[in-house]
Design a protein around this motif. Sequence first.
Motif, mmCIF file in Angstrom:
data_model
loop_
_atom_site.group_PDB
_atom_site.id
_atom_site.type_symbol
_atom_site.label_atom_id
_atom_site.label_comp_id
_atom_site.label_asym_id
_atom_site.label_seq_id
_atom_site.Cartn_x
_atom_site.Cartn_y
_atom_site.Cartn_z
ATOM 1 N N THR A 175 0.856 -1.190 0.000
ATOM 2 C CA THR A 175 0.000 0.000 0.000
ATOM 3 C C THR A 175 0.892 1.239 0.000
ATOM 4 O O THR A 175 2.078 1.157 0.351
ATOM 5 N N PRO A 176 0.353 2.402 -0.376
ATOM 6 C CA PRO A 176 1.177 3.615 -0.353
ATOM 7 C C PRO A 176 1.766 3.920 1.022
ATOM 8 O O PRO A 176 2.903 4.387 1.118
ATOM 9 N N LEU A 177 1.019 3.636 2.079
ATOM 10 C CA LEU A 177 1.551 3.861 3.419
ATOM 11 C C LEU A 177 2.708 2.913 3.720
ATOM 12 O O LEU A 177 3.733 3.325 4.286
ATOM 13 N N GLU A 178 2.568 1.646 3.340
ATOM 14 C CA GLU A 178 3.642 0.679 3.566
ATOM 15 C C GLU A 178 4.897 1.044 2.785
ATOM 16 O O GLU A 178 6.011 0.837 3.265
ATOM 17 N N LYS A 179 4.729 1.585 1.586
ATOM 18 C CA LYS A 179 5.890 1.980 0.785
ATOM 19 C C LYS A 179 6.721 3.051 1.485
ATOM 20 O O LYS A 179 7.923 3.127 1.314
ATOM 21 N N LYS A 180 6.049 3.874 2.293
ATOM 22 C CA LYS A 180 6.758 4.941 2.999
ATOM 23 C C LYS A 180 7.308 4.497 4.347
ATOM 24 O O LYS A 180 8.291 5.043 4.822
ATOM 25 N N THR A 181 6.655 3.509 4.971
ATOM 26 C CA THR A 181 7.011 3.184 6.352
ATOM 27 C C THR A 181 7.726 1.851 6.530
ATOM 28 O O THR A 181 8.469 1.696 7.488
ATOM 29 N N GLN A 182 7.512 0.890 5.676
ATOM 30 C CA GLN A 182 8.066 -0.445 5.874
ATOM 31 C C GLN A 182 9.326 -0.640 5.038
ATOM 32 O O GLN A 182 9.325 -0.361 3.842
ATOM 33 N N PRO A 183 10.402 -1.145 5.626
ATOM 34 C CA PRO A 183 11.653 -1.302 4.873
ATOM 35 C C PRO A 183 11.571 -2.363 3.774
ATOM 36 O O PRO A 183 12.283 -2.269 2.786
ATOM 37 N N TYR A 184 10.706 -3.366 3.926
ATOM 38 C CA TYR A 184 10.609 -4.392 2.888
ATOM 39 C C TYR A 184 9.887 -3.886 1.648
ATOM 40 O O TYR A 184 9.976 -4.496 0.596
ATOM 41 N N CYS A 185 9.184 -2.768 1.732
ATOM 42 C CA CYS A 185 8.490 -2.211 0.570
ATOM 43 C C CYS A 185 9.308 -1.167 -0.165
ATOM 44 O O CYS A 185 8.923 -0.707 -1.225
#
Length: 171
Positions: free
Chosen positions: A68-78
């Motif tokens: 998700t766009p939020l995961e792309k900003k917050t999660q290192p695996y994304c």
Amino acid sequence: MKRLCFLTLLFFLTFTLADIQYRRTPPFGITTDANKSSQHLGDYTHSHETVDKSTYSCHSIGECEQCTPLEKKTQPYCVEFGNKEAVRCEWDDPELADKRNQTTIYEDDSIALPSFRACPRVKSVERVRLIKFEGFNLSVAVISVIVFIWRQRKIAREQYQRLAQRIGVTV
């Protein structure tokens, strides 16, 4: 001659761009050194830095899917590819086996194992891209054949008219 130069340039650019694409994301089934290091996902832990990367191992339990766009900003695996794959990680070290069930990073002494890892390609997205690419190629081929047939008929008609003028036949 111009057509040959254009086709050569187009051929060169196509393979150059394809080479750049495959350097960025390895295709499915090819194991590179980067993929070997991601089998032990120690760099994705969010809690203790003292955990050795080789103390646990992970295996895939799901398909590769888009973040998700939020995961792309917050999660290192994304961050790397923008895709994630669900994984199940287990401790290799028997000393850490007692902390196996402690997965939240809010407990004082707990160590969080990763639940996702980066993956290069999502099959459904790649399938759509392939269909678009093949559709574009098919449409270019059909248009090229139509233009070729029209041009051949036009040239044949002009040659027939020139021949008719030489002979003196009225068309």
